[in-house]
Design an enzyme around this catalytic site. Structure first.
Site, PDB file in Angstrom:
ATOM      1  N   SER A 200      21.809   1.520  45.539  1.00 22.72           N
ATOM      2  CA  SER A 200      20.953   0.337  44.745  1.00 22.72           C
ATOM      3  C   SER A 200      19.601   0.174  45.305  1.00 22.72           C
ATOM      4  CB  SER A 200      21.696  -0.984  45.026  1.00 22.72           C
ATOM      5  OG  SER A 200      22.896  -1.191  44.543  1.00 22.72           O
TER       6      SER A 200
HETATM    7  N1  SAH Z   1      26.086  -0.828  46.749  1.00 17.47           N
HETATM    8  C1  SAH Z   1      26.315   0.560  46.212  1.00 17.47           C
HETATM    9  C2  SAH Z   1      26.230   0.568  44.802  1.00 17.47           C
HETATM   10  C3  SAH Z   1      26.824   1.774  44.538  1.00 17.47           C
HETATM   11  S1  SAH Z   1      26.983   2.039  42.736  1.00 17.47           S
HETATM   12  C4  SAH Z   1      25.296   1.533  46.986  1.00 17.47           C
HETATM   13  O1  SAH Z   1      24.145   0.844  47.218  1.00 17.47           O
HETATM   14  O2  SAH Z   1      25.558   2.524  47.264  1.00 17.47           O
HETATM   15  C5  SAH Z   1      28.171   1.113  42.131  1.00 17.47           C
HETATM   16  C6  SAH Z   1      29.450   1.545  42.700  1.00 17.47           C
HETATM   17  O3  SAH Z   1      30.730   0.671  42.185  1.00 17.47           O
HETATM   18  C7  SAH Z   1      29.883   2.857  42.290  1.00 17.47           C
HETATM   19  O4  SAH Z   1      30.229   3.335  43.870  1.00 17.47           O
HETATM   20  C8  SAH Z   1      31.203   2.822  41.798  1.00 17.47           C
HETATM   21  O5  SAH Z   1      32.086   3.904  41.956  1.00 17.47           O
HETATM   22  C9  SAH Z   1      31.766   1.595  42.039  1.00 17.47           C
HETATM   23  N2  SAH Z   1      32.645   0.955  41.271  1.00 17.47           N
HETATM   24  C10 SAH Z   1      32.498   0.836  39.837  1.00 17.47           C
HETATM   25  N3  SAH Z   1      33.632   0.117  39.159  1.00 17.47           N
HETATM   26  C11 SAH Z   1      34.372  -0.205  40.185  1.00 17.47           C
HETATM   27  C12 SAH Z   1      35.639  -1.022  40.519  1.00 17.47           C
HETATM   28  N4  SAH Z   1      36.098  -1.293  39.436  1.00 17.47           N
HETATM   29  N5  SAH Z   1      36.143  -1.203  41.590  1.00 17.47           N
HETATM   30  C13 SAH Z   1      35.506  -0.666  42.801  1.00 17.47           C
HETATM   31  N6  SAH Z   1      34.432  -0.085  42.691  1.00 17.47           N
HETATM   32  C14 SAH Z   1      33.828   0.395  41.726  1.00 17.47           C
END
Ligand code: SAH
Length: 220
Positions: A65
């Protein structure tokens, strides 16, 4: 290595100064963002861009993010009256998780892509962060065993908030996550605060997050 460390600390301070100028978060949140290195959460090949205020790829079509958004989400979470437990849906690389680990006594975080979850686990262990419990699962169900939570943070966007997640928010607690917005491309970052009569809703700002997906992806 000394030189690299100094450079990244300086670059990080510059980024945090920019965030401070935008008045996005309290001094406490900004200080934590000044402490937590962002470059260790991304691949070495793009580490030189870690202190730009931008999303970066973390593999598996996911992104870390944007610092601005991490500041706003952390700030919204930190504003709750009690900071015992926070639930995060979407661990990704674990950067937001690391920030939350400094704001709350205990962090529970769920990721649906196994290699990302394993990698985040290692990164946080290297940073000697020990108050995080990880789960490889589809976060739509939340994690009722440890709830209710003072804050629930979703870092992937949904069409609407799964009721399982809002059910796991404690009284006076907050649910913060991006949801689709019919008015424009992208989503709105929304904060719902649980009050006696239900939820008080606040629109924080427009954002663009990767979608919250169903099911899990196992991997090496
Ligand atoms: N805060 C994290 C954001 C990553 S992007 C960072 O800064 O790295 C969002 C993340 O949510 C991804 O890794 C994706 O795989 C995860 N995600 C999407 N749908 C999800 C779900 N249903 N359950 C758990 N994780 C999920």
């Amino acid at each position: 290595m000394f030189g690299i460390g100094m450079t990244s600390a300086r670059a990080r301070a510059r980024l945090v100064n920019k965030l401070a100028a935008q008045d996005l978060a309290t001094a406490e949140v900004l200080e934590i963002m000044n402490d937590v290195p962002r470059h260790v959460f991304v691949d070495e090949a793009i580490a030189h861009r870690a202190y730009d205020d931008t999303v970066l790829p973390i593999g598996f079509q996911q992104t870390i993010s944007q610092p601005t958004v991490v500041a706003m989400m952390s700030n919204a979470a930190a504003g709750v009256s009690e900071r015992s437990r926070v639930l995060e849906i979407g661990t990704g690389c674990g950067y937001q998780t690391a920030i939350l680990s400094r704001l709350f006594d205990e962090v529970f975080t769920i990721e649906r892509i196994e290699p990302l979850q394993l990698h985040a686990r290692r990164t946080l262990a290297n940073l000697e962060i020990t108050n995080v419990t990880f789960k490889f699962a589809d976060g739509h169900e939340g994690w009722p065993e440890y709830g209710p939570y003072n804050a629930v943070i979703g870092t992937a966007s949904a069409e609407e908030v799964p009721s399982e997640l809002s059910d796991q928010v404690a009284m006076n607690g907050r649910l913060i996550m991006p949801v689709s917005n019919a008015l424009f491309v992208g989503q709105s970052l929304i904060q719902w605060e649980r009050i006696e009569t239900g939820f008080r809703k606040r629109d924080i700002c427009g954002v663009r997050f990767v979608p919250m997906l169903k099911g899990i992806e196992a991997g090496p």
